[in-house]
Design an enzyme around this catalytic site. Sequence first.
Site, PDB file in Angstrom:
ATOM      1  N   SER A  22       0.840  -1.197   0.000  1.00  0.00           N
ATOM      2  CA  SER A  22       0.000   0.000   0.000  1.00  0.00           C
ATOM      3  C   SER A  22       0.877   1.250   0.000  1.00  0.00           C
ATOM      4  O   SER A  22       2.107   1.162   0.078  1.00  0.00           O
ATOM      5  CB  SER A  22      -0.933  -0.012   1.207  1.00  0.00           C
ATOM      6  OG  SER A  22      -0.186   0.008   2.416  1.00  0.00           O
ATOM      7  N   TYR A  23       0.251   2.410  -0.037  1.00  0.00           N
ATOM      8  CA  TYR A  23       0.977   3.684  -0.142  1.00  0.00           C
ATOM      9  C   TYR A  23       1.933   3.848   1.040  1.00  0.00           C
ATOM     10  O   TYR A  23       1.513   3.805   2.207  1.00  0.00           O
ATOM     11  CB  TYR A  23      -0.027   4.839  -0.170  1.00  0.00           C
ATOM     12  CG  TYR A  23       0.586   6.180  -0.478  1.00  0.00           C
ATOM     13  CD1 TYR A  23       1.189   6.425  -1.698  1.00  0.00           C
ATOM     14  CD2 TYR A  23       0.569   7.205   0.463  1.00  0.00           C
ATOM     15  CE1 TYR A  23       1.759   7.658  -1.991  1.00  0.00           C
ATOM     16  CE2 TYR A  23       1.125   8.449   0.182  1.00  0.00           C
ATOM     17  CZ  TYR A  23       1.722   8.667  -1.048  1.00  0.00           C
ATOM     18  OH  TYR A  23       2.285   9.877  -1.326  1.00  0.00           O
ATOM     19  N   PRO A  24       3.255   4.028   0.774  1.00  0.00           N
ATOM     20  CA  PRO A  24       4.234   4.031   1.869  1.00  0.00           C
ATOM     21  C   PRO A  24       4.371   5.361   2.595  1.00  0.00           C
ATOM     22  O   PRO A  24       4.882   5.383   3.720  1.00  0.00           O
ATOM     23  CB  PRO A  24       5.536   3.663   1.159  1.00  0.00           C
ATOM     24  CG  PRO A  24       5.374   4.192  -0.230  1.00  0.00           C
ATOM     25  CD  PRO A  24       3.914   4.060  -0.550  1.00  0.00           C
TER      26      PRO A  24
END
Length: 553
Positions: A22-24
Amino acid sequence: LGMGPQHAMQIAERLYTQGYISYPRTETTHYPENFDLKGCLRQQANNPYWAETVNALLSEGINRPRKGHDAGDHPPITPMRAATETELGGDGWRLYEYITRHFIATVSADCKYLQTTISFSIGPERFTCVGKVVTSPGFTEIMPWHSIPVEESLPHCEKGDLFPIGEIRLLEKQTCPPDYLTEAELITLMEKHGIGTDASIPVHINNICQRNYVTVESGRRLKPTNLGIVLVHGYYKIDAELVLPTIRSAVEKQLNLIALGKANYHQVLEHTLDIFKRKFHYFVDSIAGMDELMEVSFSPLAATGKPLSRCGKCHRFMKRLMFYFQAKPSRLHCSHCDDTYSLPQNGTIKLYKELRCPLDDFELVLWSSGSRGKSYPLCPYCYNHPPFRDMKKGMGCNECTHPTCQHSLSMLGIGQCVECENGILVLDSTSGPKWKMACNKCNVIVHFFENAHKVRVSPETCDLCEAALVDVDFNKAKSPLPGDETQHSGCVFCDPVFQDLVELKHAAMRHPMHRGGQGKRQGRGRGKGRKPGGRVNPKKPKDKMAALAAYFV
């Protein structure tokens, strides 16, 4: 993992764009109530590294993570699809494995252990010893680096048991300073003080490494370089808030208030820009303090530079030094007197005919911006310590009001600048045979009397414009004067004989000038307007000289 934060973030972004995680760039550690934890877990059921643990959790039930921090941006970093080491390879797999193991651990059971404390006596002294024995590994099964080592377990014993003493040692040591911060410890401190975000912190740390403020030692520890230490001390000396985390933290808090709708964006922006603008100007004005620290911390002044001109105090040669900041590019230093003198920037400096200042006996130097630019001599001492009240720091001989010095404005000033309000056109006595006069305020240059043998400013003035007259002496073979004359005295602006020998230009400067002394001063030869009978219509100049005269009026 032994990765720098910037490198780790770059790999995480690549894994995100490829759909593996997922978005880091998130600061949230709390899963939403509707987050499909089991769905993410099922995707890892066939991986040979953790399939057994995952299948056990799916059959026995997951342990929902405890409530973390909800920053309101994105969910915690989570594996979004299965991957193999062959797919990702190298650092990509190592980071993906860490993220996946961390996710599985968050839904695993707690680690349970039995802690035993044994109290015992050796003679009159009481001691305690603490040991741990794991009863259920829980999440440490998937994150073995958090497991309790076997060495922490204690042997079974009962109250009253006796044990032989194996060894007694008395050690004498000294307290040691704390070790250098690791990147992880620095990130923790930055988060604690509100400096940066999870997205920007890696960039900040990477910047200080690339700029050689710190070096990364073994164990990912950040060791400050001499340059980094000097910069911190210099910033602290000039403005402590540039070093302390308070001002940056305050800005971050204001940004958070904007995000929550509790602060006005434009007001915060204007206020913050005003603060940093003031700090910037104050820092520029105080930059000498930074230079001083650089001088002390790096090569000694006396050991650097090349001899250029003589000091007026000890009559020994001073050396020209080059510095780190463009605002202070070069100086003269006398190692005997231990004095340092600033010089003009954005040009070349050389010795000026070994001539000396009549006030302090310092040898003059010549500043020049090039063959197409302007040049003027200056006294290093007067340039830094103005000798007269109507002078300011940073003025050369072309602005000096000394009444008799042959290099001063009083002796070489011709007339008021044809373009700027405060400038005086001053004869450049070093420019022959391509003679010129230049404004001592702006970049206007007037070329005249090419190939003249000698040009001298006369003590007499023009009856029409009150500019100083100029005495010109030509070689007979190259004289442009009528009737094969070689000498003529007249006004540069008004004399018809000179009208075809004068050309107005602008100096070709290497960089914009930054010099002191912008105040108004009365100097010799400034025009005060024509007499009634001599006015020229500025709208219809008859020729080049008339155009100059129109500007002059």
